[in-house]
Design a protein around this motif. Structure first.
Motif, short mmCIF file in Angstrom:
data_model
loop_
_atom_site.label_atom_id
_atom_site.label_comp_id
_atom_site.label_asym_id
_atom_site.label_seq_id
_atom_site.Cartn_x
_atom_site.Cartn_y
_atom_site.Cartn_z
N UNK A 131 129.17 -2.50 117.05
CA UNK A 131 128.79 -1.92 118.33
C UNK A 131 128.87 -2.96 119.43
N UNK A 132 129.63 -2.65 120.47
CA UNK A 132 129.77 -3.55 121.60
C UNK A 132 128.73 -3.28 122.66
N UNK A 133 128.85 -3.98 123.76
CA UNK A 133 128.01 -3.74 124.92
C UNK A 133 128.92 -3.79 126.14
N UNK A 134 129.72 -2.74 126.27
CA UNK A 134 130.77 -2.72 127.29
C UNK A 134 130.23 -2.49 128.69
N UNK A 139 129.97 -8.62 124.24
CA UNK A 139 128.92 -8.76 123.24
C UNK A 139 129.20 -7.74 122.14
N UNK A 140 128.92 -8.09 120.89
CA UNK A 140 129.14 -7.16 119.79
C UNK A 140 128.27 -7.57 118.61
N UNK A 141 127.70 -6.57 117.93
CA UNK A 141 126.96 -6.87 116.70
C UNK A 141 127.47 -5.96 115.59
N UNK A 142 127.30 -6.39 114.36
CA UNK A 142 127.72 -5.60 113.20
C UNK A 142 126.51 -4.86 112.66
N UNK A 198 120.47 -12.33 114.90
CA UNK A 198 120.87 -11.00 115.31
C UNK A 198 120.02 -9.88 114.76
N UNK A 199 120.48 -8.63 115.03
CA UNK A 199 119.75 -7.42 114.64
C UNK A 199 119.83 -7.16 113.13
N UNK A 200 118.76 -6.61 112.59
CA UNK A 200 118.81 -6.04 111.24
C UNK A 200 117.75 -4.95 111.14
N UNK A 201 116.47 -5.33 111.00
CA UNK A 201 115.41 -4.34 110.89
C UNK A 201 115.28 -3.49 112.15
N UNK A 202 115.63 -4.04 113.28
CA UNK A 202 115.46 -3.34 114.56
C UNK A 202 116.57 -2.32 114.84
N UNK A 220 131.71 0.89 118.65
CA UNK A 220 130.89 1.55 119.66
C UNK A 220 130.99 0.90 121.01
N UNK A 221 130.71 1.68 122.05
CA UNK A 221 130.82 1.21 123.43
C UNK A 221 129.57 0.49 123.91
#
Length: 334
Positions: free
Chosen positions: A82-85, A110-113, A185-189, A260-261
């Protein structure tokens, strides 16, 4: 064409759906699941297009299409990035806490898996064990790719877009600060996301699709009232080919990768927002305090995107936040 995965086993049962989202037909003779269709897209796409045309013309056995029976188009995927376009969204979040936006955010996405092993259906409940986690919805658009080679350029990446859909990228806002503070980075959230009832080929969008962005409003209703209708094609700093190229810079992407956008967000005031966090940030900037609470059990969210005539393109994501019951979940799993 429009494709759906009806609830069936782990990966759903693939069906073609009419343009008006009223009828569907299984396509077991072509591909049993969407992932299997994507794995052999060159061969299956023309056959699926033919099946979709037959369905529209009443030449294929059909049944009434019910979004409540749908899983996400890919009930599980090999990859969800998911990006942050919409940099405006990021800028608001940082401004509310008095942090400057690095200049690189305007040139490097920005992008997270995210977790992709357990997506939930477009009408499934959002489950959370505690309201204090700060449950929020995020309305986004996303694309599904074919096999993308490593090092693909933005100019080339658009050729690998197979399907487009909507996303509710659920976030647990109050868990995010501590997770990000660890630097990993993100995981539980970031719990299970939900996607629209159908995924569509780009041609279904007509001139609203420019090859990288969708130029239509994203409609969000919260507890039955309109919450936002920002324009998805406006203020999207990085288009989908750019996001795909970013994800594939150092690795290939396999067929069925979802990109994702990020939360749709406009600078123009008066259009509302696609997540509660953004509303809270605007409140903090203007008044010095957060006023709007995050979701409570029983709250509902509806995410949809109409075409220029007002007809839903992807079908709506409609969900309710409910309390997660571990004992019940264990019983169902058994």
């Amino acid at each position: 064409m429009k494709l759906a995965s009806l609830k069936h086993g782990r990966d759903g049962r693939l069906a073609v759906v009419t343009k008006d989202l009223t009828k569907a037909a299984f396509v077991d003779d072509i591909a049993p699941t969407l992932q299997s269709a994507l794995d052999n897209w060159t061969e299956t796409a023309p056959k699926l297009q033919k099946a979709a045309a037959e369905l529209e013309n009443g030449q294929r056995k059909s049944f009434a299409f019910d979004p409540a029976q749908c899983d996400s188009p890919l009930p599980r995927a090999y990859q969800w990035a998911d990006g942050s376009a919409y940099v405006n969204h990021v800028e608001l979040v940082r401004k509310a806490r008095g942090a400057a936006l690095p200049e690189s955010f305007w040139t490097d996405p920005l992008m997270y898996q995210g977790g992709s092993d357990s997506f939930i259906g477009p009408r499934d409940d959002i489950e959370a064990a505690d309201e204090a986690w700060g449950v929020d919805f995020e309305a986004e658009t996303a694309v599904i790719t074919g096999d993308v080679p490593m090092g693909v350029t933005p100019e080339e990446a658009g050729d690998y877009i197979r399907l487009i859909m909507l996303v509710n990228d659920v976030s647990l806002r109050n868990l995010i600060p501590d997770e990000l503070g660890k630097g990993f980075g993100f995981f539980q959230s970031k719990p299970s996301s939900a996607f629209s009832p159908v995924a569509v080929t780009p041609d279904e969008l007509g001139d609203a699709w420019d090859g990288g962005r969708i130029h239509l409003p994203m409609l969000v209703h919260y507890n039955g009232s309109e919450f936002g209708r920002p324009e998805a094609g406006e203020d999207m700093i990085f288009d989908f080919p750019q996001l795909i190229a970013h994800a594939a810079k150092t690795r290939p992407l396999c067929a069925g990768t979802i990109i994702g956008s990020g939360t749709v967000s406009n600078k123009t005031e008066g259009r509302g927002s696609c997540c509660i966090a953004e509303v809270r940030m605007i409140e903090k900037i203007k008044t010095g305090a957060f006023k709007t609470p995050f979701m409570s059990f029983g709250d509902t969210v509806k995410i949809d995107m109409p075409d220029k005539s007002g007809a839903s393109i992807f079908g709506a994501i409609e969900q309710k936040l409910v309390r997660y019951e571990a004992a019940k979940a264990k019983k169902n799993a058994a």
